[in-house]
Every structure is written in C-alpha cells, then in structure tokens.
Scaffold this motif. Structure first.
Motif, mmCIF file in Angstrom:
data_model
loop_
_atom_site.group_PDB
_atom_site.id
_atom_site.type_symbol
_atom_site.label_atom_id
_atom_site.label_comp_id
_atom_site.label_asym_id
_atom_site.label_seq_id
_atom_site.Cartn_x
_atom_site.Cartn_y
_atom_site.Cartn_z
ATOM 1 N N ASN B 8 -6.747 2.921 -4.815
ATOM 2 C CA ASN B 8 -7.663 1.941 -4.225
ATOM 3 C C ASN B 8 -7.708 0.616 -4.976
ATOM 4 O O ASN B 8 -8.728 -0.063 -4.981
ATOM 5 C CB ASN B 8 -9.089 2.501 -4.204
ATOM 6 C CG ASN B 8 -9.319 3.269 -2.928
ATOM 7 O OD1 ASN B 8 -8.782 2.887 -1.888
ATOM 8 N ND2 ASN B 8 -10.072 4.341 -3.008
ATOM 9 N N THR B 10 -7.786 -2.978 -6.055
ATOM 10 C CA THR B 10 -8.162 -4.152 -5.260
ATOM 11 C C THR B 10 -8.457 -5.321 -6.182
ATOM 12 O O THR B 10 -9.031 -5.136 -7.250
ATOM 13 C CB THR B 10 -9.447 -3.838 -4.461
ATOM 14 O OG1 THR B 10 -9.193 -2.703 -3.647
ATOM 15 C CG2 THR B 10 -9.857 -5.022 -3.588
ATOM 16 N N ARG B 12 -10.048 -9.249 -5.704
ATOM 17 C CA ARG B 12 -10.532 -10.354 -4.880
ATOM 18 C C ARG B 12 -10.667 -11.595 -5.735
ATOM 19 O O ARG B 12 -11.116 -11.518 -6.876
ATOM 20 C CB ARG B 12 -11.901 -10.017 -4.292
ATOM 21 C CG ARG B 12 -11.836 -9.007 -3.175
ATOM 22 C CD ARG B 12 -13.204 -8.760 -2.545
ATOM 23 N NE ARG B 12 -13.244 -7.375 -2.083
ATOM 24 C CZ ARG B 12 -13.700 -6.363 -2.800
ATOM 25 N NH1 ARG B 12 -14.242 -6.576 -3.981
ATOM 26 N NH2 ARG B 12 -13.651 -5.136 -2.329
ATOM 27 N N CYS B 17 -8.838 -11.668 -0.595
ATOM 28 C CA CYS B 17 -8.427 -10.389 -1.157
ATOM 29 C C CYS B 17 -6.922 -10.433 -1.429
ATOM 30 O O CYS B 17 -6.106 -10.346 -0.517
ATOM 31 C CB CYS B 17 -8.763 -9.285 -0.174
ATOM 32 S SG CYS B 17 -8.880 -7.690 -0.951
ATOM 33 N N ASP B 20 -5.249 -5.402 -1.773
ATOM 34 C CA ASP B 20 -6.232 -4.792 -0.885
ATOM 35 C C ASP B 20 -6.105 -3.266 -0.861
ATOM 36 O O ASP B 20 -5.265 -2.715 -0.160
ATOM 37 C CB ASP B 20 -6.006 -5.383 0.518
ATOM 38 C CG ASP B 20 -7.203 -5.162 1.426
ATOM 39 O OD1 ASP B 20 -8.131 -4.430 1.003
ATOM 40 O OD2 ASP B 20 -7.202 -5.705 2.534
ATOM 41 N N HIS B 21 -6.901 -2.592 -1.664
ATOM 42 C CA HIS B 21 -6.941 -1.130 -1.648
ATOM 43 C C HIS B 21 -5.572 -0.475 -1.619
ATOM 44 O O HIS B 21 -5.223 0.212 -0.667
ATOM 45 C CB HIS B 21 -7.782 -0.641 -0.462
ATOM 46 C CG HIS B 21 -9.216 -1.088 -0.580
ATOM 47 N ND1 HIS B 21 -9.669 -2.275 -0.063
ATOM 48 C CD2 HIS B 21 -10.272 -0.508 -1.191
ATOM 49 C CE1 HIS B 21 -10.958 -2.416 -0.329
ATOM 50 N NE2 HIS B 21 -11.346 -1.367 -1.023
ATOM 51 N N HIS B 210 0.354 -9.426 2.464
ATOM 52 C CA HIS B 210 -1.065 -9.800 2.408
ATOM 53 C C HIS B 210 -1.885 -8.806 1.604
ATOM 54 O O HIS B 210 -2.966 -8.395 2.017
ATOM 55 C CB HIS B 210 -1.633 -9.932 3.819
ATOM 56 C CG HIS B 210 -0.993 -11.043 4.600
ATOM 57 N ND1 HIS B 210 -0.993 -12.344 4.177
ATOM 58 C CD2 HIS B 210 -0.288 -11.026 5.758
ATOM 59 C CE1 HIS B 210 -0.345 -13.097 5.036
ATOM 60 N NE2 HIS B 210 0.113 -12.324 6.006
ATOM 61 N N GLY B 211 -1.345 -8.356 0.489
ATOM 62 C CA GLY B 211 -2.084 -7.476 -0.398
ATOM 63 C C GLY B 211 -2.154 -6.026 0.038
ATOM 64 O O GLY B 211 -2.739 -5.197 -0.652
ATOM 65 N N LYS B 212 -1.566 -5.723 1.196
ATOM 66 C CA LYS B 212 -1.639 -4.334 1.684
ATOM 67 C C LYS B 212 -0.273 -3.669 1.609
ATOM 68 O O LYS B 212 0.764 -4.331 1.675
ATOM 69 C CB LYS B 212 -2.105 -4.321 3.136
ATOM 70 C CG LYS B 212 -3.532 -4.771 3.330
ATOM 71 C CD LYS B 212 -4.005 -4.275 4.697
ATOM 72 C CE LYS B 212 -5.392 -4.762 5.029
ATOM 73 N NZ LYS B 212 -5.466 -6.227 5.206
#
Ligand code: ATP
Ligand code: MG
Lengths: 370, 331
Positions: B8, B10, B12, B17, B20-21, B210-212
């Motif tokens: 998880n 993360t 920010r 963000c 992201d997780h 995008h961080g995912k």
C-alpha cells in the motif's frame, strides 16, 4: 570518524583540483583592503577655495596672506581670487570651487574697533569630507591670526595635550582586522553556502544520504571541510594583509600563533553560522541572493570600518550578537596593539560558544530526507 | 522473505498522489524493472525504498528491514544509484569510490580490494586515476554502478541508469549489470522508461502509470497476456465507411484500433492476416500508404494496460519533469 573524514577529504580534494574560486576569495579582500585603505586613509588636498575680498583693508590682506600660506605649505586648498560675489557663488554651485571665503566690507574697521569681526565660509556641503577638511583648515589658519606669537606668559586657558599610546595607525591598518574577517566570511559563503547548495541541487547529497552516515557526522564533516578552506584564506590574509598594510614586524611568530588561533575560531564560527542559515535551503539562487545583504548586515555593524559608539541602539543590538564584532575586536587587539591572548579571551569564548550553538541547531534542523 | 516487499505504499505531494497504493514484491536474485513514463512516480517510489522520502501511507521492507523503523539497516544492505549523475567531476575514479567506501565504513585493505575488483568489472581499470570530467556519460554511469557496490550490498537499486546514454553505452550498462548479478548474487531493482531495456534486461517488469501499478509479470508473459501475437500498422489512401468492420472480419484478427487513417490491427497470425488485408485493399480499390508488421512488444503491452502510448505519455509529461533539483545536470 572515518565518515567525517570522508566528507572532508572529498571537499579538500575537490578544492585541490579546482582552487580558482577559493583563490578569488582571497585575492578579492586583499584588493578591497588596498583600495579602501587608500581611498579613505589619505589627507584631503588641493580643494579649490574661492576668496572674495570686499574689504581690501589691512586685516583683509593679512587673512589672504594666511590663506596663501596654507595653499603653499599644507596644500589643503588652492586659492582662487574673486571680485564678484555672484560669479563666485555661481562657480561654487557648479562645483568649480569647493568653498568660498568671504571677507565682508568694513572687516578691517571692525577689527580695529574690536567690534566682533567676522569672515564667512560658504561651503559645498554635499561632500562632508571635503567640507570638514576645509573648515578645519581655515579654523587652524585663524588661530595664528587671532593670537600672534607672544612671549610665553601665564595663561588661564586650559589646553588639551594628547598622548598617543600606540604608534600612528593609518586607515589601511585600521581596516585590516575587518578585512581578514571578511575574507574568512567570503570563503565560508562560497564553501558553506554556494558550493553546498549547488551540490545539494545536483543531487550529490542524495548520494550521501543513502549511506548509513549520521546527521552529526555529516554536519561535522561539512563544517570542518568548510573551516579548513576558511582558515587557509584567513592565514593568507593575516600574513599578506599585514605586509601590505605595513604592520610593524608582520612575521613575528608569537603573534602569528595567536592570530592562527583566532583565525581558527573565527572560521568555525562563521562557517557554522553559514550552515545553520543554509540547512533547509535547496534553491541555488537563495545563497546568491542573500549574500550581498548578509555581508552588509554582518560586516558594517561589527565596528570594522566605523566606531561602534556611533551606531543607533537597534544596530548596536546586531553588534552585540554578530560574531564579526568579536572576531574584528580580537584581530584589532592582536594586530594593532600586539596584545596577548588574555585580552581577547572574551572574544574567543563568544566565538566558540557561537560555533557550538550553531552546530547543534544545524544538526537538529538538518533533514535526512529530501 | 522477498528482497523488497511493498504494501500500500503511497506518496502524496499536497493533493497530488505521485505513488498510489502500490503492492508488489521483488524476489531475491531477480532483475526487477519499474517501467513508466516521466512523472509516473518511479523516482518517488525508489526514494521511499531508499529512505530518502517518507511515505505518506503504507510500508516497505527491504531485506526484511522496515524503511521507516530501521532506515540504517536498510541503508547498509542496499546500493543506490540515484537518477542524477552524482559522481564528482573533479575527483578521479578511485577517489570517488574510496570516499563512498569510507562513508560505508569499510576498512582500508578491504576497500582497496573491492575498488580494484569493481573497476575491473565495469571495465574502467585504465581510467582509475583519471578525473571523472574526462569521462563520457556511459563511463560515468559505469563508475557509479561500481561505486554503488563497494560495500557489497545484496540489493542494488538503480534509477534510470541508462537515460541519456547512447545506444551502445546502454547495451554496455545492461551487460555490466547482468554479469555483476551473476558474479555477486545480487538482486537488482531498476527503473526505466525504455521498453526494449525492460524487455531484454528484466526478469519481471512492473508497469507504472500515474503512480499506479498497471501490470506486473515477466516480459514474455506480459506480451502473451494481450490479444494478438503480431501488430499490423496500416495506412490507407482513404477510409470508406465500415472499413474498420471489414478489417475486424479479416482472419485471425484480435483487435483493431483506429488512429485517423492509420489502423493498428492485432493478429494471432501475422502472415495470414496480412495476405487477407492486401486482398481486401485491392477489392475496395484503395491503396496502402504504409504497412508494417511486427511482433508484439512491451510497447503494445503498455498501450494495452494504460490506454495510451508510452511515447505520447513521454511527450505529455514534459510538464512534469520535476524541478531542476533532480534533473541530471552536467556541470
Ligand atoms: N518534492 C516534490 N514535490 C512535489 N511534487 C513532486 C516532488 N517530487 C516529485 N513530484 C511529482 O511527482 C511525480 C512523480 O515524479 P517522479 O520523479 O517520481 O517521476 P519519475 O517516474 O521518476 O519520472 P522521470 O522519468 O521524469 O524521472 C511528478 O509529477 C513530480 O512532479
Ligand atoms: Mg525519475
């Protein structure tokens, strides 16, 4: 320990391979010393003094003769004769003459009658230094006029006789202590400010921070590396500066040893101040932007160029906390008066305490993350 | 226990963000790739793993050590090459390495041996006493790779080690990493925005956008996981109505995407679809303005999982390129 040494080693090796910046930081203060020393130190000479004689009596001729004598001997001013007041004042306005000595009509008659005779000096007061030199010189000139040499007799007038404890101190020597501190500060600004922040911005610190080095080790390493360079420029200034300024016996070993100690303590104090100011900065423009101001704010209130006693109270407050003050005082004692360490123990103590507090504060404020 | 375990995780920055997780694990001994365009959050992720950025949420363990609770153990067990070139231009290769060895507290004798061995491994022996300002970008990178290994870490983390290098130097860096990994039982975590690099170098690739996490698997399986084995890109002189349906109806076609008059056709059998396509073009009285047939690449995988092309993402994200603080800068 090995880690602190690694930080210092890196800095010094870098310095060895590109020393230009640091050399500049030593040469510049020396140049400043010479320019300022001679710009302010000298006696004012060859000002233009207009003389307007509206009396033409015997006393007026005597005044004019005295003025001629000053122009010929002390050379503080040259005289320019005027007949027309309007023309003289016009020349004063446009700067052709620095002052106008007016001998009013009926001056000689008043002298004879003992009726409070006056002559007037109209001066261009936009230049304080020139004006006061002119004033002083004319006042001097009037003394023999008022009191022609008479055989010694008892007098009730009190006179002041001045005893100078130290040999005459030319302005360039008065400036030297401040210049030494300034040189140390400049190299602290370059090493502790500009190079430090540039390294940070280039990501060099990222390289340090991923190793298991501790905050204290980093701060100590940065401070000692910076101090090493500051000490170097301090020592260069102490020796070359003393020679240039004509300090008697500049290479006296005992004095050099004392100066060395003071250079060391001053370097640590100024570099630790620098790191404390820079510990949270990451933008390389910041140190460049604040240094001019910082320089002024720390240097001038220290009494390096003008006596502290002339400052307003708020400025004296800066004077009290400013490490420059103590460093400049210390250097003045040793360089101008050749005192021992006892005379500067208070300065040394303040600078040491200042270093300690700044380093502890910098360590507490230092962030080990980006 | 994996070499890296991320839960998880993360980060920010204000409302934004950057990571992201994320959840993934890197196994001991593999080369694990983080693939994503500029601004995807690769560096931010790596900085969290290397204790330089504090996570907003979630945890990460490196070799079993928590990055928040035991940062010093983490630091000792990893070698890190930041995205910016951090070798000192004024110092020689050996000096650069020796200073880092000292920062890790390695005693003198061991230091000397480690430096000699590593400089040999990255092929910089003849340059050992030359100042780094004489080095090319590729040589500098290789020196930094050697520097990152002076304390014999078990996990090696590199942030875009080949960005900005010419193709020959890039291949040299890959080979160096592969041979180092073989000799030293290293686990390697490397970020990149080059598809071919991820494909050739990595055992497994995590696609980050995008961080995912968009996808994670070996390059082979990733390519197999998307429809079609080949991609046909065809341009036509004009596009009659219903043309896309005609293309879909060709044999073995898995998917068709239109980009103005150019169509990307995924096919399970490139040659057959191509033959049929040429016939269809002739019957419709059109002419082909361009045609290419390729095997599926990670590019196609990226498009499939993120819905946009990596090269577009690279263009779009120029605005992202982080403050100049982190840009690799030559001085
Ligand atoms: N300190 C920060 N403050 C605010 N935003 C940040 C900060 N660091 C990174 N970002 C933002 O987070 C996002 C991810 O940045 P990051 O550097 O992790 O991307 P990246 O995948 O490494 O890209 P690149 O290929 O350009 O290195 C970007 O949009 C960036 O602007
Ligand atoms: Mg990055």
């Amino acid at each position: 320990m090995i880690r602190i040494w690694a930080i210092i080693e890196r800095d010094l090796r870098r310095f060895r391979s590109s020393p230009t910046l640091m050399i500049v930081s030593m040469v510049m203060p020396l140049m400043q010393l010479v320019v300022l020393g001679y710009a302010f130190g000298g006696k004012v000479k060859h000002l233009q003094l207009g003389v307007l004689d509206q009396d033409h009596g015997g006393s007026a001729i005597k005044v004019r003769a005295l003025a001629q004598a000053v122009a010929a001997n002390a050379q503080t001013f040259n005289t320019v004769q005027y007949d027309d007041q309007a023309a003289a004042l016009r020349d004063l306005r446009v700067g052709k003459i620095n002052g106008l000595l007016e001998i009013p009509p009926a001056f000689s008659r008043k002298v004879m009658a003992g009726d409070n005779p006056r002559i007037a000096l109209v001066e261009d007061n936009t230049d304080q230094f020139a004006a006061s030199a002119l004033e002083g010189s004319i006042n001097q000139m009037l003394i023999p006029y008022n009191r022609p040499p008479v055989p010694a007799r008892l007098t009730a007038d009190a006179t002041l006789s001045v005893v100078e404890v130290y040999p005459y101190v030319p302005y360039i020597q008065y400036l030297l202590p401040g210049t030494i501190v300034l040189a140390i500060f400049v190299s602290a600004m370059i090493g502790g400010g500009i190079i430090f922040i540039d390294d940070k911005a280039r990501g060099l610190h990222e390289g340090y921070l991923v190793t298991p080095i501790r905050k204290v080790e980093l701060i100590l390493g940065f401070n000692l590396a910076g101090a090493a360079k500051a000490i170097l420029s301090g020592l260069v200034l102490v020796t070359f500066g003393s020679i240039i300024a004509g300090i008697p016996d500049p290479l006296n070993l005992v004095r050099l040893a004392r100066l060395m100690l003071l250079v060391l303590v001053t370097s640590l104090a100024l570099i630790s101040l620098m790191f404390l100011l820079m510990v949270r900065v990451s933008d390389p423009l910041v140190p460049r932007a604040i240094f001019g101001v910082l320089n002024t704010v720390l240097f001038f209130p220290s009494g390096a160029v003008y006596p502290i006693q002339a400052f307003p109270p708020w400025m004296r407050f800066i004077t009290t906390i400013d490490p420059f003050t103590y460093a400049v005082h210390g250097f003045k004692q040793i360089i101008l008066k050749n005192t021992g360490l006892m005379a500067i123990s208070g300065d040394l103590a303040y600078l040491a305490a200042f270093t300690l507090i700044s380093m502890v504060a910098a360590t507490l404020l230092f962030r080990r993350t980006l | 226990m994996g070499a890296v375990e991320v839960e998880n995780l993360t980060k920010r920055f204000g409302d934004f963000c950057a990571v992201d997780h994320l959840n993934f694990a890197v196994e001991t001994g593999e080369i694990f790739g983080l693939l994503g365009p500029n601004g995807a959050g690769k560096s931010t992720l790596i900085r969290m793993l290397t204790t330089l950025v504090v996570p907003s949420e979630g945890t990460a363990r490196i070799n079993g050590f928590d990055v928040i609770k035991n940062p010093n153990d983490v630091r000792r067990s990893i070698g890190v090459i930041p995205q910016a070139m951090t070798s000192d231009l004024d110092l020689t290769a050996v000096e650069n390495m020796s200073i880092f060895a000292k920062l890790y507290g390695i005693p003198r004798e061991k230091r000397r041996r480690a430096i000699d061995a590593l400089l040999r491994a990255v092929d910089l022996e003849q340059w050992r006493d030359k100042p780094v300002k004489m080095f090319s970008g590729g040589m500098r990178r290789r020196l930094e790779i050697a520097r990152g290994l002076v304390h014999e870490p078990s996990l090696f983390i590199l942030d875009e080690p080949t960005t900005g290098l010419d193709p020959v130097s890039r291949v040299a860096v890959w080979e160096m990493l592969e041979s180092l990994k073989r000799q030293r039982a290293l686990t390697i975590l490397v970020s990149t925005h080059y598809m071919d690099e991820a494909d050739k170098l990595c055992d497994r690739v995590a696609i980050i956008d995008h961080g995912k996490l968009a996808a994670l698997d070996s390059p082979l399986k990733l390519k197999a996981s998307i429809p079609g084995k080949n991609i046909l890109e065809a341009g036509f002189s004009s596009v009659p109505p219903g043309w896309e349906e005609t293309l879909r109806a060709l044999p073995d076609v898995a998917d068709v995407k239109a980009e103005e008059s150019v169509f990307r056709i995924s096919s399970n059998n490139g040659p057959r679809t191509t033959t049929a396509l040429l016939e269809a073009v002739r019957q419709a009285g059109l002419t082909l303005t361009s045609l290419s047939v390729q095997s599926t690449t990670l590019d196609d995988v990226f498009v499939h999982y993120t819905g946009h092309q990596l090269r577009d993402a690279l263009k779009e994200s120029v605005q992202y390129s982080s403050s100049f603080m982190y840009e690799p800068k030559q001085s």
